[in-house]
Write an enzyme that holds these catalytic residues in place. Structure first.
Site, PDB file in Angstrom:
ATOM      1  N   GLU A 153       0.677  -1.066  -0.036  1.00  0.00           N
ATOM      2  CA  GLU A 153       0.049   0.019  -0.054  1.00  0.00           C
ATOM      3  C   GLU A 153       0.875   1.266   0.032  1.00  0.00           C
ATOM      4  O   GLU A 153       1.825   1.304   0.687  1.00  0.00           O
ATOM      5  CB  GLU A 153      -0.855   0.157   1.253  1.00  0.00           C
ATOM      6  CG  GLU A 153      -1.599   1.419   1.081  1.00  0.00           C
ATOM      7  CD  GLU A 153      -2.536   1.751   2.390  1.00  0.00           C
ATOM      8  OE1 GLU A 153      -2.602   0.860   3.427  1.00  0.00           O
ATOM      9  OE2 GLU A 153      -3.098   2.613   2.312  1.00  0.00           O
ATOM     10  N   ASP A 206       9.426   5.597  15.375  1.00  0.00           N
ATOM     11  CA  ASP A 206       9.297   7.128  14.973  1.00  0.00           C
ATOM     12  C   ASP A 206       9.492   7.699  16.496  1.00  0.00           C
ATOM     13  O   ASP A 206       9.105   7.393  17.688  1.00  0.00           O
ATOM     14  CB  ASP A 206       7.715   7.038  14.855  1.00  0.00           C
ATOM     15  CG  ASP A 206       7.313   8.497  14.765  1.00  0.00           C
ATOM     16  OD1 ASP A 206       8.207   9.083  14.530  1.00  0.00           O
ATOM     17  OD2 ASP A 206       6.137   8.778  14.535  1.00  0.00           O
ATOM     18  N   ASP A 231       9.820  11.437  18.012  1.00  0.00           N
ATOM     19  CA  ASP A 231       9.496  12.955  17.632  1.00  0.00           C
ATOM     20  C   ASP A 231       9.793  13.892  18.655  1.00  0.00           C
ATOM     21  O   ASP A 231       9.326  13.405  20.117  1.00  0.00           O
ATOM     22  CB  ASP A 231       7.950  12.878  17.528  1.00  0.00           C
ATOM     23  CG  ASP A 231       7.394  14.403  16.910  1.00  0.00           C
ATOM     24  OD1 ASP A 231       6.411  14.174  16.162  1.00  0.00           O
ATOM     25  OD2 ASP A 231       8.038  15.368  17.394  1.00  0.00           O
TER      26      ASP A 231
END
Ligand SMILES: [Zn+2]
Length: 550
Positions: free
Chosen positions: A171, A237, A239
């Protein structure tokens, strides 16, 4: 919620048409070579590394209407309008729950209601918020045509020279200016992906999992076991907004080299653990374009992990728990797990320089109060409080030193408890803080490497872990700067004396994105080497078994 500051009802796709230049508007001085649309779009995969030097900008048809759920023709895989889909069968919230990409931009659902972030201060090297270069279709067109490393990108995701289900059933999602999102896109070949990207000029591309079947056909499957995710890189991830309680130099969307060190130390801790504790080798770290970094662990055994195992892996790295108001956020058992002992070794130096000296997190009285709460022994806390109240503005480094010196004069202090509390504090201020859903769920989309951050214009380039200290996010090439480099460089258009035409090289080689693409190429080659070896061993084993059966 989609990554937009407006509600779906407010989003009007036609707005994009206004932003897209007409053929006459396109005035980029690129010395166009007169290539046809077909030349550009139908290039063989093998030609990708040396794309037509310059594509006629106008040759790419600008999207002139809103995306539709109905294909224009039966052969064409028309992008899906997420809003249309939402109306018919899925609640928007459900669709994006747990599937959101990193929170590293102002369009993130996580920060959707945070006006400060939406209109956040953009660092100096970036274009102004009124016309972010990262969303400029003129620049995006040149970027995707001449600067995006398509060939290596395909090899990275496909793991083989010819298209495999790893690529075909993957995808992609394309995020267009104006808030339209094309989910569940998939492409039989690299050419088809490029064609779609050239057509729509997305300001962001996200990568999802590889499914059991073509994601475009998902509605034809009646049960969820026939259409389900089967593989995805293992992702992490980090941040900087998750460090807002410990960084004092910046907050929210702003970053500087001082607070970037939190990302540097997080990468060090995770990278060594993934290699030594889990045996992974093919780990790529990518700058997220504004204030964070992503890890893509690409080893075959990592790609094949199910969500259950990913969750266990996420737990392994969940050391700092709860939010800013949680109180003590690190509560680990003793003796220290080897991973934590190693992490402490890596982090303690960063704690002294990058946290205590650079951030001075406890200079203010209310912040020093937080430190006191993390210490054992009420008498120690009281003595420190009195000392610091008598010395307002005492630095964090001095306060950290005070803990041991004051403790010596208080008999009730248990040395072991104090040491452990101090270790916990070091970890609470330095250990990686992860957006854990990115790691745990294969269906979670993650922003693709090498796309441009729409707010800052910076390219999401790989980070060289051999020179982590040398990486400065504010020095990363921007789309505007790169296009200028191409525009002002005429040398590439002229064959130099004695130079073979074929060796002239791709346009990106003459720009400051070159070292990052070189690094990506090296990474992909390493991955492909291992894939080839896997295929060879597998074939030999099958042949061996075949002989035995016979
Ligand atoms: Zn900062």
């Amino acid at each position: 919620m989609p990554h937009s500051e407006s509600t779906p009802e407010q989003q009007e796709a036609p707005a994009r048409t206004q932003l897209t230049p007409t053929m006459e508007d396109t005035t980029l001085n690129l010395g166009n070579g007169g290539l046809t649309d077909e030349d550009l779009l139908m290039a063989d995969v093998e030609d990708v590394e040396s794309p037509p030097v310059v594509a006629p900008a106008a040759a790419i048809e600008p999207p002139s209407s809103a995306p539709t759920t109905k294909p224009a023709s039966p052969e064409e895989d028309a992008p899906v309008d997420i809003k249309q889909e939402t109306k018919s069968e899925v609640k928007l919230e459900d669709l994006f729950e747990g599937m959101d990409s990193d929170s590293d931009d102002e369009f993130s659902s996580k920060n959707n209601n945070n006006k400060d972030v939406i209109t956040g201060q953009i660092p100096p090297s970036s274009p102004g918020p009124a016309a972010p270069a990262g969303s400029n279709p003129d620049l995006l067109r040149v970027f995707y045509q001449l600067l995006f490393p398509w060939r290596y990108y395909f090899q990275w995701l496909n793991h083989s020279p010819q298209p495999t289900p790893d690529f075909k059933f993957r995808e992609f999602s394309l995020w267009l200016t104006g808030g339209v999102v094309f989910r569940f896109q998939s492409y039989a070949t690299l050419d088809l992906l490029r064609k779609d990207v050239f057509k729509h000029l997305p300001e962001r591309i996200e990568i999802g999992p590889i499914y059991t079947a073509n994601p475009r056909d998902r509605k034809t499957f009646r049960n969820s076991s026939a259409f389900r995710p089967i593989a995805k890189e293992l992702c992490f991830d980090i941040d900087l907004t998750d460090y807002d309680d410990v960084r004092t130099c910046c907050d929210k969307a702003t970053i500087c080299i001082k607070c970037w060190q939190f990302i540097t130390m997080a990468i060090k801790v995770l990278d060594v653990a993934l290699r030594e504790d889990f045996g992974y080798e093919h780990i790529m770290w990518v700058y997220s374009g504004r204030r964070g970094a992503h890890a893509w662990v690409c080893d075959r055994k990592a790609r094949n992990l199910d969500d259950h195992k990913r969750k266990a892996l996420g737990n392994y790295f969940s050391v700092v728990k709860g939010g800013e108001k949680t109180g003590k956020r690190v509560n680990i058992r003793r003796p220290l797990h080897p991973h934590l002992a190693r992490s402490l070794d890596i982090l303690k130096e960063h704690f002294l320089t990058d946290v205590l000296e650079a951030q001075d997190p406890w200079r203010e009285e209310d912040r020093a109060e937080k430190l006191l709460q993390l210490l054992p022994d009420i008498k120690l806390r009281q003595a420190l409080k009195e000392k610091w109240e008598a010395n307002p503005g005492r630095s964090s480094t001095a306060k950290w030193g005070d803990i041991d010196s004051v403790a010596k004069s208080i008999p009730s202090v248990n040395a072991k408890d104090l040491l452990e509390a101090k270790q916990d504090i070091v970890l609470e201020y330095t250990y990686p803080r992860l957006d854990i859903l990115v790691t745990e769920q294969r269906t979670h989309l993650l922003k693709s490497p090498f796309v441009v951050h729409p707010g800052t214009g910076r390219v999401c380039v790989p980070i060289d872990t051999n020179d982590l200290e040398g990486f400065d996010p504010l020095d990363v090439p921007t789309i505007g700067g790169l296009v200028n480099e191409i525009d002002s460089d005429s040398s590439g258009m002229v064959k130099k004396e004695g130079e073979d035409e074929d060796k002239k090289g791709a346009d990106w080689e003459r720009t400051s994105i070159k070292p990052y693409i070189d690094q990506f190429r090296g990474f992909v080659h390493g991955l492909l080497r291992e894939e080839r070896e896997f295929v060879r061993v597998k074939r030999e084993r099958e042949e061996e078994e075949g002989k035995l059966d016979f």
